[in-house]
Design an enzyme around this catalytic site. Structure first.
Site, PDB file in Angstrom:
ATOM      1  CG  ASP A  73      -0.210  -0.491   2.701  1.00 25.81           C
ATOM      2  OD1 ASP A  73       0.839  -0.836   2.644  1.00 25.81           O
ATOM      3  OD2 ASP A  73      -1.254  -0.711   3.285  1.00 25.81           O
ATOM      4  CD  GLU A 132      -4.124   4.393   6.260  1.00 27.27           C
ATOM      5  OE1 GLU A 132      -5.053   3.878   7.012  1.00 27.27           O
ATOM      6  OE2 GLU A 132      -2.476   3.931   6.864  1.00 27.27           O
TER       7      GLU A 132
END
Length: 383
Positions: A73, A132
Site C-alpha cells: 500500500d 486507508e
C-alpha cells in the site's frame, strides 16, 4: 539489489512526499523512477487508466508454475507530523503515520532482488493506492486488473507493527485483522422551544436512547469468545441551549474478526434503529459502508507454510501474534485469492496513526531478507 544506504535514502524520500488516497501521483512517479533503474530484463509494467496511481510490476519466472502476488500500500493519512525528523513530511497536514513508506521501501528491496536474481515462478508486485480509505484493492479487483497473466495464484502482504521488535515477523492462522464497517445514523424529528417540549420531537433524547440500546449488541448478542466492536465516536445535535434539537447525526464503526460477526452486528443495529424510530416517532436513516474492508483471513495451508518457514529461518525472529481489531483492505483481496498477511516489527513507542510515529529503519533490510528468503523457498514447493 539495493544496499542499506540506498534503502534509507528511498525511505526518507518517500516519507517526505506523503499523499492521501487516490492522490498518490508523486509517490507513484517516485516508485517508477526507482524501479526503472533496476535490471529490466525480467520486468513488465502495467498501469490502470481508471486507477491512475496504481502500479503493477510483473517479474517473469524462468520455470513458472504459478504467479505469486505481493501487495504494497502507498497512501498516507491526514495527520500533521510532529516527529521532528530532518526528513519530515513536506506535505503539510499529511503524514505516513501508518508506515506505508516503510512498506514501499521493503517492497522495492524485494523487487530489486528478483530483478537481479530471476525467480522460478512469476511474481506480481501490486503497488496499491487508497488503503486507508476508498478501498483501493477492491477498486482494482472490480476493474478486472487481476486477470490473465496479471492474476496471482496467491497473495502476500505485510503491515508494520510498533509493538514488535525491529525486524521480527509476526503472524497467526485465521484472522489477522478485523473487518470494519463505517456507520452513519441520521435522526430526524422536530425542533422547538426548550420551554415547550410537547410541541417538539427531541433528537438528542432519541439519539441517546439509540446509543444506549446499541451498546447491548456486543454485550448481549455477540458470543464473548468471538469478539466484536461497535463504537460511536461522533455525535452532533443542536445549536443552542434553549432550542430542542430536531436533527442529530451519529457516526461510528463496526469491527469483527469474521464477516459473519460483522453482518450480525449490522443486522442488530438495523433492528434497533427501526425500533427506536417507532418508539420516538422519528425518522432514522442508517447507512452502513463496509466497502473492501473485510476481515483479513489468512489461508490455512499457505499460512502454515509461511509460519513454518519463518520459525526455522536462522536470521528471522518469529512471533506468533493474536488477531487485532484494526482494519485493512487487504482482506478484500484475501477473500478473492488465497494468501497471507503478516506483521513486520518496527519497535516504536508511538502507535500507528500517531503524529509522532517513527518506525525503526533497521526493520527494512531484515524484512527484505525474510521475505525474499520465504519466496525462494515457496517457489521450490510444487503445490
Amino acid at each position: 539489489m539495493l544496499a542499506k544506504n540506498d534503502l534509507s535514502e528511498i525511505y526518507q524520500a518517500l516519507h517526505q512526499i506523503p499523499e492521501l488516497a487516490l492522490q498518490e501521483f508523486k509517490t507513484k512517479d517516485y516508485l517508477l523512477s526507482i524501479i526503472k533503474n533496476f535490471n529490466q530484463k525480467f520486468l513488465e509494467y502495467r498501469e490502470i487508466k481508471e486507477l491512475p496511481t496504481a502500479l503493477l510490476v510483473r517479474v517473469k519466472g524462468f520455470a513458472p508454475k504459478r504467479t505469486i502476488g505481493y501487495r504494497c500500500d502507498i497512501d498516507a493519512l491526514p495527520v500533521k507530523e510532529q516527529t521532528g525528523l530532518s526528513f519530515a513530511s513536506k506535505n503539510n497536514g499529511v503524514m505516513h503515520a501508518c508506515g506505508h513508506d516503510l512498506h514501499m521501501t521493503v517492497a522495492l528491496g524485494v523487487l530489486a532482488y528478483f530483478a537481479t536474481e530471476q525467480p522460478k515462478d512469476n511474481l506480481l508486485f501490486f503497488f496499491q493506492p487508497a488503503e486507508e480509505s476508498e478501498n483501493g484493492g477492491k477498486l482494482a479487483y472490480e476493474l478486472g486488473v487481476f486477470s490473465g497473466k496479471w492474476r496471482p495464484d496467491e497473495f502476500y502482504g505485510l503491515h508494520d507493527n510498533p509493538d514488535l521488535p525491529t525486524g521480527a515477523i509476526g503472524c497467526n492462522l485465521g484472522t489477522l485483522f478485523a473487518g470494519t464497517t463505517e456507520v452513519d445514523i441520521y435522526l430526524h424529528g422536530k425542533s422547538g422551544h426548550a420551554a415547550f417540549p410537547q410541541n417538539a420531537n427531541d433528537m438528542i433524547v432519541c439519539a441517546s436512547a439509540l446509543i444506549m440500546q446499541a451498546q447491548t449488541i456486543v454485550s448481549r448478542n455477540v458470543d464473548p469468545t468471538k469478539g466484536g466492536v461497535l463504537t460511536f465516536g461522533e455525535l452532533k445535535a443542536g445549536s443552542i441551549r434553549n432550542v430542542i434539537a430536531g436533527e442529530a447525526l451519529i457516526k461510528g464503526t463496526i469491527r469483527g474478526l469474521t464477516q459473519e460477526m460483522i453482518e450480525l452486528i449490522q443486522q442488530r443495529l438495523k433492528t434497533i434503529c427501526a425500533g427506536v424510530a417507532q418508539t420516538y416517532d422519528a425518522t432514522i436513516d442508517l447507512k452502513l459502508n463496509q466497502g473492501g474492508y473485510l476481515p483479513v483471513e489468512n489461508n490455512d495451508k499457505l499460512t502454515k507454510f509461511f509460519i513454518e518457514y519463518m520459525k526455522n529461518a536462522p536470521d528471522v525472529e518469529f512471533i506468533e501474534t493474536t488477531p487485532a481489531m484494526t482494519g485493512e483492505d487487504f482482506g478484500y483481496l484475501l477473500a478473492k485469492f488465497p494468501g497471507t498477511m503478516f506483521w513486520l516489527g518496527v519497535n516504536d513507542t508511538h502507535s500507528l496513526h500517531s503524529e509522532c510515529f517513527t518506525p525503526d529503519q533497521g526493520a527494512i533490510l531484515k524484512g527484505i531478507n525474510a521475505i525474499t528468503g520465504f519466496l525462494v523457498v515457496r517457489m521450490k514447493k510444487e503445490v
